[in-house]
Design a protein around this motif. Structure first.
Motif, short mmCIF file in Angstrom:
data_model
loop_
_atom_site.label_atom_id
_atom_site.label_comp_id
_atom_site.label_asym_id
_atom_site.label_seq_id
_atom_site.Cartn_x
_atom_site.Cartn_y
_atom_site.Cartn_z
N THR A 1 0.86 -1.08 -0.14
CA THR A 1 0.02 0.04 -0.11
C THR A 1 0.76 1.16 -0.06
O THR A 1 0.64 2.30 -0.71
CB THR A 1 -1.09 -0.11 1.04
N GLU B 1 -4.81 -5.33 -2.37
CA GLU B 1 -5.67 -6.42 -1.75
C GLU B 1 -6.11 -7.42 -2.72
O GLU B 1 -6.33 -8.64 -2.70
CB GLU B 1 -6.62 -5.80 -0.85
N ARG C 1 -6.23 3.85 6.31
CA ARG C 1 -4.95 2.90 6.75
C ARG C 1 -5.45 1.92 7.76
O ARG C 1 -5.96 2.25 8.93
CB ARG C 1 -3.71 3.67 7.15
N1 ASP Z 1 -3.34 -2.44 3.00
C1 ASP Z 1 -3.90 -1.51 3.79
C2 ASP Z 1 -2.92 -0.44 4.69
O1 ASP Z 1 -1.62 -0.80 4.68
C3 ASP Z 1 -5.04 -1.91 4.97
C4 ASP Z 1 -4.52 -3.02 5.93
O2 ASP Z 1 -3.45 -3.15 5.96
O3 ASP Z 1 -5.38 -2.86 6.71
O4 ASP Z 1 -3.32 0.46 5.22
#
Ligand code: ASP
Ligand code: ADP
Ligand code: MG
Length: 410
Positions: free
Chosen positions: A47, A74, A150
């Protein structure tokens, strides 16, 4: 037989071997006769990588397009997880948030879940599938892809558990439960077998990233049984988030259960504004209209008809908030100066036992004073005392308070 939602975070799906490991755990639960819904995050770092990529093209990326892009992390892991399950001979089917029909509002990058269509998932579970759902995302009423902020996969997990009336929502991560504070900052931190929902809510809202705050809110609202566990260990019960009514009544409550901290906030100070009715509204109204969340707020007692007004926002939104104040609000309020400071951090001690003990705040302030740490802002609730300090003193403050309140393990 029970319906269980298992959420796996980024480090738990960081590479093919770890994804296979996730599949093996799911297979074990399936073999016990349970119905399993798996929620996965993007592979760790993905992300962040996607956000950085977007910023290379547009420094302040358009939020709708950013969500289209960062939701792909995801999407990769749901496919891989379903494949890993199939390789173990398990029927599996993956869904993105939009495919499930996780309906959200249109607040791109921090959308809220409004409704979940559980029809397909229930059908698949009844047909013997493990259903794998992409965390962190949904779609608004027009089908625009949205993300939940996040750490949002936690919220997907708990919201699905609520919608499906699951027996339990298990949050698998890289630590084996909720600790008295982040064990990466204080290695002496101790794992808690249980923590009350209220305390977890405060810890999450004060910055403990182990659970996204909205996931805890959902768990409270729908009474979802929530447990935090390690995906790297096969043994252990992790930490159970409990509700007041199912607590051991004769168990003595610790005064302080945990310490949270975060570096994500910035402080905005509006100096020398008229001390008149409506000033807080004039300053914060336009900030709220721009959908910027405000956390702490302080207005000083006025002197000579003028006062100072200070509040905190997320660091990412400091510049936006400053330009709103300077471009739209300043002509009305005629502040002497409007200052932004993003070198701050917040440290909070949390515990339900505080309700029946006085003097915790003064004890906390004394410890910080003894280390020469200046407190810039204070906010309290029945079970929390939070302070804003200069960022460079944050870790020291956490360590000192952790020791002073005797939270270390044996
Ligand atoms: N991939 C997203 C993030 O890094 C959501 C998560 O990990 O919960 O914020
Ligand atoms: P995931 O990718 O699995 O969602 P996160 O990085 O979001 O994992 O959350 C787990 C991390 O939360 C831990 O590695 C730990 O550093 C941090 N953390 C912060 N506060 C706490 C706490 N009180 N207890 C346990 N972990 C905490
Ligand atoms: Mg997380």
């Amino acid at each position: 037989m029970a319906l269980i939602v298992q959420k796996y975070g980024g480090t738990s799906v960081a590479n093919p071997e770890r994804i296979r490991n996730v599949a093996r755990r799911v297979a074990r639960y399936k073999a016990m006769g349970h119905q399993i819904v798996v929620v996965v995050s993007a592979m760790s770092g993905e992300t962040n990588r996607l956000i950085a990529l977007a910023k290379e093209i547009m420094p302040e990326p358009d939020p709708r397009e950013l969500d289209v892009m960062i939701s792909t992390g995801e999407q990769v892991t749901i496919g891989l997880t379903a494949l890993a399950l199939m390789e173990l001979g398990i029927k599996a089917k993956s869904y993105t948030g939009a495919q499930v029909k996780i309906l959200t509002n249109d607040a791109f990058t921090k959308a809220r879940i409004l409704d979940i269509d559980d029809h397909n998932i229930k059908q698949d579970l009844n047909d013997g599938y493990v259903v794998v759902v992409a965390g962190f995302q949904g779609a608004d009423e027009f089908g625009n892809i949205t993300t939940l902020g996040r750490g949002g996969s936690d919220t997907t997990g708990v919201a699905l558990a609520a919608a499906l009336k699951a027996e339990e929502c298990q949050i698998y991560t890289d630590v084996d439960g909720v600790y008295t504070t982040d064990p990466r900052v204080v290695p002496e931190a101790r794992r808690l077998d249980k923590i009350t929902f209220e305390e977890m809510l405060e810890l999450a809202s004060q910055g403990s990233k182990v659970l996204q705050i909205r996931s805890v809110e959902f768990a409270g609202k729908y009474k979802v049984k929530l447990r935090v566990l390690s995906s790297f260990e096969d043994e252990g019960d992790g930490t159970l988030i409990t509700f007041e009514d199912d607590k051991d009544s004769d168990m003595e409550e610790p005064i302080i259960s945990g310490i949270a901290f975060n570096r994500d906030e910035a402080k905005i100070t509006v100096l020398g504004v008229p001390d008149t009715p409506g000033i807080a509204y004039q300053i914060l109204g336009p900030i709220a209209e721009a959908n910027i969340d405000v956390d702490m707020i302080i207005q000083n007692t006025g002197a000579d008809g003028a006062t100072d007004f200070t509040f905190t926002v997320h660091k990412n939104e400091m510049n936006k908030a400053l330009s709103i104040l300077r471009d739209k609000v300043q002509s009305f309020i005629k502040a002497r100066e409007i200052i932004g400071d993003d070198k701050i951090a917040k440290v909070a001690v949390v515990g339900v036992g505080m309700r029946s003990h006085v003097g915790i705040a003064s004890q906390m302030f004394r410890m910080l004073a003894e280390e020469g740490i200046n407190i810039q802002m204070i906010s309290t609730s029945e079970i929390k005392i939070a302070v804003v300090v200069e960022e460079k003193y944050m870790e020291l403050a956490v360590r000192v308070l952790h020791k002073a309140f005797e939270l270390e393990g044996d």
